[in-house]
Scaffold this motif. Structure first.
Motif, PDB file in Angstrom:
ATOM      1  N   THR A  20       0.855  -1.181   0.000  1.00 46.68           N
ATOM      2  CA  THR A  20       0.000   0.000   0.000  1.00 46.68           C
ATOM      3  C   THR A  20       0.889   1.227   0.000  1.00 46.68           C
ATOM      4  OG1 THR A  20      -1.688  -1.169   1.292  1.00 46.68           O
ATOM      5  CG2 THR A  20      -1.847   1.231   1.228  1.00 46.68           C
ATOM      6  N   VAL A  21       0.598   2.167  -0.889  1.00 47.58           N
ATOM      7  CA  VAL A  21       1.334   3.430  -0.947  1.00 47.58           C
ATOM      8  C   VAL A  21       0.334   4.553  -0.708  1.00 47.58           C
ATOM      9  CG1 VAL A  21       2.760   4.958  -2.355  1.00 47.58           C
ATOM     10  CG2 VAL A  21       2.998   2.468  -2.583  1.00 47.58           C
ATOM     11  N   ILE A  22       0.662   5.424   0.231  1.00 47.66           N
ATOM     12  CA  ILE A  22      -0.216   6.535   0.596  1.00 47.66           C
ATOM     13  C   ILE A  22       0.562   7.837   0.407  1.00 47.66           C
ATOM     14  CG2 ILE A  22      -1.558   7.605   2.448  1.00 47.66           C
ATOM     15  CD1 ILE A  22      -1.641   4.765   3.753  1.00 47.66           C
ATOM     16  N   GLY A  23       0.005   8.739  -0.366  1.00 47.56           N
ATOM     17  CA  GLY A  23       0.572  10.076  -0.508  1.00 47.56           C
ATOM     18  C   GLY A  23      -0.355  11.071   0.169  1.00 47.56           C
ATOM     19  N   TYR A  24       0.214  12.066   0.835  1.00 48.00           N
ATOM     20  CA  TYR A  24      -0.641  13.023   1.535  1.00 48.00           C
ATOM     21  C   TYR A  24      -0.049  14.435   1.502  1.00 48.00           C
ATOM     22  CZ  TYR A  24       2.690  12.471   5.361  1.00 48.00           C
ATOM     23  OH  TYR A  24       3.844  12.439   6.115  1.00 48.00           O
ATOM     24  N   VAL A  25      -0.934  15.412   1.617  1.00 48.56           N
ATOM     25  CA  VAL A  25      -0.551  16.812   1.785  1.00 48.56           C
ATOM     26  C   VAL A  25      -1.468  17.380   2.855  1.00 48.56           C
ATOM     27  CG1 VAL A  25      -0.269  19.073   0.710  1.00 48.56           C
ATOM     28  CG2 VAL A  25       0.038  17.006  -0.664  1.00 48.56           C
ATOM     29  N   LYS A  26      -0.894  17.968   3.875  1.00 41.87           N
ATOM     30  CA  LYS A  26      -1.670  18.652   4.918  1.00 41.87           C
ATOM     31  C   LYS A  26      -1.471  20.159   4.743  1.00 41.87           C
ATOM     32  CE  LYS A  26      -1.372  14.972   8.324  1.00 41.87           C
ATOM     33  NZ  LYS A  26      -1.054  14.644   9.712  1.00 41.87           N
TER      34      LYS A  26
END
Length: 68
Positions: A20-26
């Protein structure tokens, strides 16, 4: 004052679901806001107010590997 914060998150999983690959921007737009605020700490010179600002824009990637 009022403020808005936009966060994004995208998830990809392999067919066997072992990766599983998760990309995020907060705080996508790098908006200035407040996590917390407090007043009422009395000192001899007056009352102190304290504010905790939001984090600036943060982005990253998480990789989850499942071993069977």
């Amino acid at each position: 004052p009022r403020w808005d914060q936009v966060d994004l998150r995208a998830i990809w999983r392999s067919e066997d679901e072992n990766l599983t690959v998760i990309g995020y921007v907060k705080n996508v737009f790098d908006t200035l806001g407040y996590e917390a605020a407090g007043t009422g700490i009395p000192l001899s010179t007056g009352t102190v107010s304290s504010y905790v600002l939001t984090q600036p824009r943060v982005f990253g990637i998480e990789v989850h590997v499942k071993f069977q």
